[in-house]
Design a protein around this motif. Structure first.
Motif, PDB file in Angstrom:
ATOM      1  N   GLN A 184       0.830  -1.208   0.000  1.00 38.01           N
ATOM      2  CA  GLN A 184       0.000   0.000   0.000  1.00 38.01           C
ATOM      3  C   GLN A 184       0.861   1.253   0.000  1.00 38.01           C
ATOM      4  OE1 GLN A 184      -3.298   0.997  -0.240  1.00 38.01           O
ATOM      5  NE2 GLN A 184      -3.411  -1.082  -1.026  1.00 38.01           N
ATOM      6  N   LEU A 185       1.894   1.267   0.831  1.00 40.70           N
ATOM      7  CA  LEU A 185       2.747   2.448   0.913  1.00 40.70           C
ATOM      8  C   LEU A 185       3.439   2.719  -0.420  1.00 40.70           C
ATOM      9  CD1 LEU A 185       4.400   1.971   4.424  1.00 40.70           C
ATOM     10  CD2 LEU A 185       2.443   3.429   3.822  1.00 40.70           C
ATOM     11  N   ARG A 229     -10.006  11.076   6.003  1.00 44.30           N
ATOM     12  CA  ARG A 229      -8.981  10.900   7.038  1.00 44.30           C
ATOM     13  C   ARG A 229      -8.339  12.244   7.363  1.00 44.30           C
ATOM     14  NH1 ARG A 229      -7.930   7.534  10.278  1.00 44.30           N
ATOM     15  NH2 ARG A 229      -5.716   7.299   9.968  1.00 44.30           N
ATOM     16  N   GLU A 230      -7.583  12.254   8.435  1.00 42.62           N
ATOM     17  CA  GLU A 230      -6.847  13.461   8.806  1.00 42.62           C
ATOM     18  C   GLU A 230      -5.381  13.356   8.410  1.00 42.62           C
ATOM     19  OE1 GLU A 230      -7.448  14.226  12.974  1.00 42.62           O
ATOM     20  OE2 GLU A 230      -9.621  14.121  12.773  1.00 42.62           O
ATOM     21  N   TRP A 231      -4.970  12.169   7.941  1.00 46.21           N
ATOM     22  CA  TRP A 231      -3.555  11.913   7.663  1.00 46.21           C
ATOM     23  C   TRP A 231      -3.310  11.568   6.207  1.00 46.21           C
ATOM     24  CZ3 TRP A 231      -2.476   7.949  12.156  1.00 46.21           C
ATOM     25  CH2 TRP A 231      -2.517   8.614  13.391  1.00 46.21           C
ATOM     26  N   SER A 232      -2.093  11.835   5.798  1.00 49.63           N
ATOM     27  CA  SER A 232      -1.595  11.425   4.486  1.00 49.63           C
ATOM     28  C   SER A 232      -0.996  10.019   4.604  1.00 49.63           C
ATOM     29  CB  SER A 232      -0.508  12.398   4.027  1.00 49.63           C
ATOM     30  OG  SER A 232       0.634  12.258   4.874  1.00 49.63           O
ATOM     31  N   PRO A 233      -0.726   9.355   3.478  1.00 54.99           N
ATOM     32  CA  PRO A 233      -0.015   8.070   3.557  1.00 54.99           C
ATOM     33  C   PRO A 233       1.335   8.203   4.283  1.00 54.99           C
ATOM     34  CG  PRO A 233      -1.028   8.269   1.409  1.00 54.99           C
ATOM     35  CD  PRO A 233      -1.204   9.608   2.106  1.00 54.99           C
ATOM     36  N   ASP A 263       0.418  10.378  -4.112  1.00 57.13           N
ATOM     37  CA  ASP A 263      -0.345  11.175  -3.129  1.00 57.13           C
ATOM     38  C   ASP A 263       0.231  11.035  -1.720  1.00 57.13           C
ATOM     39  OD1 ASP A 263      -1.220   8.563  -2.587  1.00 57.13           O
ATOM     40  OD2 ASP A 263      -3.316   9.138  -2.351  1.00 57.13           O
ATOM     41  N   TRP A 264       1.506  10.762  -1.652  1.00 53.34           N
ATOM     42  CA  TRP A 264       2.205  10.475  -0.394  1.00 53.34           C
ATOM     43  C   TRP A 264       1.945  11.522   0.688  1.00 53.34           C
ATOM     44  CZ3 TRP A 264       3.987   6.278   1.588  1.00 53.34           C
ATOM     45  CH2 TRP A 264       4.926   6.293   2.623  1.00 53.34           C
ATOM     46  N   ASN A 265       1.933  12.783   0.303  1.00 53.75           N
ATOM     47  CA  ASN A 265       1.768  13.860   1.292  1.00 53.75           C
ATOM     48  C   ASN A 265       0.392  14.511   1.236  1.00 53.75           C
ATOM     49  OD1 ASN A 265       5.030  14.118   0.559  1.00 53.75           O
ATOM     50  ND2 ASN A 265       4.483  14.129   2.709  1.00 53.75           N
ATOM     51  N   THR A 266      -0.557  13.848   0.608  1.00 56.68           N
ATOM     52  CA  THR A 266      -1.913  14.378   0.485  1.00 56.68           C
ATOM     53  C   THR A 266      -2.811  13.751   1.542  1.00 56.68           C
ATOM     54  OG1 THR A 266      -1.592  14.597  -1.892  1.00 56.68           O
ATOM     55  CG2 THR A 266      -3.876  14.656  -1.088  1.00 56.68           C
TER      56      THR A 266
END
Length: 174
Positions: A35-36, A50-54, A42-45
């Motif tokens: 998944q990572l 959700r409230e978090w990015s990957p 969109d790593w920093n999106t």
């Protein structure tokens, strides 16, 4: 508030025996890493819903796991266990809340660090997991599950990773 959010019996879904839990852990490590690696674009999106990015999901999982490896080492040793404060975890909108120290930074894990940090994380976690067995009478407080032994802590790490992987999958599909 569901009782299962506090019932350590839910952890048994990750395996009954140490070998079953180790196998499930390896599967979840593979799935989470897949998944990572698929999220570079969109790593920093911040993810949908959700409230978090990957990047933040990755950093959070690394922080949790890296905090638990020394605890597993302690539970598997014959060192004395000191009493610790038993502070119940907080649930907000039906979601367990992480301790503040284990929340990700605003930036999360840099994608460029994924190869090295993930490989080291995985090695340490699987090396420790290879030693884990049930430790009746040697438990450590978990903010949601209470006093749990080393095998339940390993189950918890596995379940935690699975839950965050599913969140990544859901956000990728949105």
């Amino acid at each position: 508030m569901s009782q299962s959010m506090f019932d350590p019996a839910v952890l048994k879904a990750m395996g009954q025996t140490p070998e079953e839990v180790r196998t499930r852990l390896s599967v979840e490590l593979d799935r989470f890493e897949t998944q990572l690696r698929g999220r570079e674009a969109d790593w920093n999106t911040t993810q949908s819903g959700r409230e978090w990015s990957p990047a933040q999901e990755a950093e959070h999982v690394l922080k949790i796991d890296n905090s638990i490896v020394p605890l597993l080492r302690l539970l598997m040793s014959d060192k004395a266990l000191r009493p610790m404060p038993q502070v119940p975890g907080e649930i907000v909108d039906g979601k367990r809340q992480s301790p503040i120290a284990l929340l990700p930074s605003d930036e999360g894990l840099p994608f460029e660090a994924l190869d090295t940090e993930w490989a080291e994380h995985r090695r340490k976690l699987e090396d420790m997991a290879a030693q884990v067995a049930e430790t009746p009478g040697r438990t450590f407080w978990h903010q949601f599950f209470g006093e749990i032994d080393a095998l339940d802590w390993l189950r918890m790490v596995t379940m935690h990773m699975r839950n965050h992987r599913k969140l990544l999958e859901e956000s990728a599909a949105a």
